[in-house]
Motif scaffolding. Structure first.
Motif, mmCIF file in Angstrom:
data_model
loop_
_atom_site.group_PDB
_atom_site.id
_atom_site.type_symbol
_atom_site.label_atom_id
_atom_site.label_comp_id
_atom_site.label_asym_id
_atom_site.label_seq_id
_atom_site.Cartn_x
_atom_site.Cartn_y
_atom_site.Cartn_z
ATOM 1 N N UNK A 15 37.625 29.666 51.122
ATOM 2 C CA UNK A 15 38.858 29.732 50.367
ATOM 3 C C UNK A 15 39.724 30.856 50.912
ATOM 4 N N UNK A 16 40.960 30.562 51.293
ATOM 5 C CA UNK A 16 41.936 31.608 51.596
ATOM 6 C C UNK A 16 42.536 32.012 50.256
ATOM 7 N N UNK A 17 42.403 33.282 49.913
ATOM 8 C CA UNK A 17 42.839 33.748 48.595
ATOM 9 C C UNK A 17 43.798 34.921 48.730
ATOM 10 N N UNK A 18 44.602 35.126 47.711
ATOM 11 C CA UNK A 18 45.543 36.233 47.695
ATOM 12 C C UNK A 18 44.898 37.553 47.327
ATOM 13 N N UNK A 19 43.795 37.514 46.581
ATOM 14 C CA UNK A 19 43.140 38.734 46.105
ATOM 15 C C UNK A 19 41.638 38.460 45.970
ATOM 16 N N UNK A 20 40.860 38.996 46.889
ATOM 17 C CA UNK A 20 39.417 38.728 46.891
ATOM 18 C C UNK A 20 38.753 39.226 45.608
ATOM 19 N N UNK A 21 39.112 40.416 45.148
ATOM 20 C CA UNK A 21 38.498 40.954 43.924
ATOM 21 C C UNK A 21 38.777 40.036 42.732
ATOM 22 N N UNK A 22 39.978 39.527 42.646
ATOM 23 C CA UNK A 22 40.332 38.615 41.547
ATOM 24 C C UNK A 22 39.507 37.335 41.633
ATOM 25 N N UNK A 23 39.358 36.789 42.841
ATOM 26 C CA UNK A 23 38.582 35.565 43.012
ATOM 27 C C UNK A 23 37.117 35.785 42.685
ATOM 28 N N UNK A 24 36.567 36.913 43.121
ATOM 29 C CA UNK A 24 35.173 37.221 42.797
ATOM 30 C C UNK A 24 34.984 37.335 41.288
ATOM 31 N N UNK A 25 35.906 38.014 40.612
ATOM 32 C CA UNK A 25 35.801 38.165 39.158
ATOM 33 C C UNK A 25 35.871 36.803 38.470
ATOM 34 N N UNK A 26 36.799 35.967 38.909
ATOM 35 C CA UNK A 26 36.979 34.652 38.303
ATOM 36 C C UNK A 26 35.737 33.783 38.483
ATOM 37 N N UNK A 27 35.306 33.568 39.732
ATOM 38 C CA UNK A 27 34.178 32.669 39.992
ATOM 39 C C UNK A 27 32.846 33.270 39.528
ATOM 40 N N UNK A 28 32.745 34.590 39.577
ATOM 41 C CA UNK A 28 31.537 35.230 39.068
ATOM 42 C C UNK A 28 31.386 35.052 37.571
ATOM 43 N N UNK A 29 32.488 35.245 36.852
ATOM 44 C CA UNK A 29 32.455 35.122 35.397
ATOM 45 C C UNK A 29 32.252 33.681 34.949
ATOM 46 N N UNK A 30 32.987 32.770 35.554
ATOM 47 C CA UNK A 30 32.946 31.378 35.108
ATOM 48 C C UNK A 30 31.685 30.653 35.576
ATOM 49 N N UNK A 31 31.297 30.839 36.843
ATOM 50 C CA UNK A 31 30.201 30.056 37.404
ATOM 51 C C UNK A 31 28.945 30.862 37.738
ATOM 52 N N UNK A 32 29.008 32.183 37.611
ATOM 53 C CA UNK A 32 27.835 33.014 37.882
ATOM 54 C C UNK A 32 27.517 33.191 39.350
ATOM 55 N N UNK A 33 28.526 32.992 40.235
ATOM 56 C CA UNK A 33 28.297 33.147 41.663
ATOM 57 C C UNK A 33 27.968 34.594 42.009
ATOM 58 N N UNK A 34 27.189 34.791 43.072
ATOM 59 C CA UNK A 34 26.903 36.138 43.601
ATOM 60 C C UNK A 34 27.688 36.313 44.899
ATOM 61 N N UNK A 35 27.857 37.580 45.325
ATOM 62 C CA UNK A 35 28.737 37.878 46.448
ATOM 63 C C UNK A 35 28.136 38.911 47.388
ATOM 64 N N UNK A 36 28.471 38.796 48.674
ATOM 65 C CA UNK A 36 28.144 39.795 49.690
ATOM 66 C C UNK A 36 29.440 40.048 50.458
ATOM 67 N N UNK A 37 29.885 41.302 50.464
ATOM 68 C CA UNK A 37 31.129 41.645 51.156
ATOM 69 C C UNK A 37 30.869 41.948 52.621
ATOM 70 N N UNK A 38 31.757 41.450 53.479
ATOM 71 C CA UNK A 38 31.733 41.713 54.916
ATOM 72 C C UNK A 38 33.074 42.306 55.309
#
Length: 121
Positions: A15-38
């Motif tokens: 996904x090309x996104x405007x704000x990575x932190x916002x996308x992580x918060x959204x998908x993490x909260x709604x779907x429980x996704x985990x993340x690794x930053x590079x």
């Protein structure tokens, strides 16, 4: 990590996104996704079955995420795509862990194909 056995299969969605932190918060909260930053412009996500990424390195594109396929032999796959009528929209480029290129299919969808640095043809 071995990626053999995935030749010519969908491997990743980006996904090309405007704000990575916002996308992580959204998908993490709604779907429980985990993340690794590079770095500051890329974060990998996992839903427990499929991995993908959020990137801010390119403009947000309407029409959905970028589907990324894996190929054991990147050059051979590019030749096969071109022979089938695909247009290469982004030439092969390197990134940490591999290389990839983008193509446009006959209906105008952009997809990408990648290979690992240690992939054998």
């Amino acid at each position: 990590m071995s990626i053999r056995g995935r030749d010519r299969q969908i491997d990743n969605i980006e996904f090309n996104v405007g704000d990575i932190a916002r996308s992580k918060a959204f998908y993490g909260e709604v779907f429980g996704w985990s993340f690794v930053d590079y770095g500051p412009s890329y974060s990998e996500f996992s839903d427990g079955r499929l991995t993908g990424g959020f990137t801010s390195g390119e403009p947000v594109r309407p029409g959905g995420p970028l589907v990324i396929l894996y190929a054991d032999d990147l050059e051979r796959t590019q030749r096969r795509l071109e022979a089938a009528g695909a247009v290469i929209s982004r030439q092969t480029f390197a990134f940490p862990g591999g290389r990839r290129f983008h193509f446009i299919d006959p209906d105008g969808y952009e997809l990408a194909v990648w290979t690992a640095d240690d992939a054998q043809a």
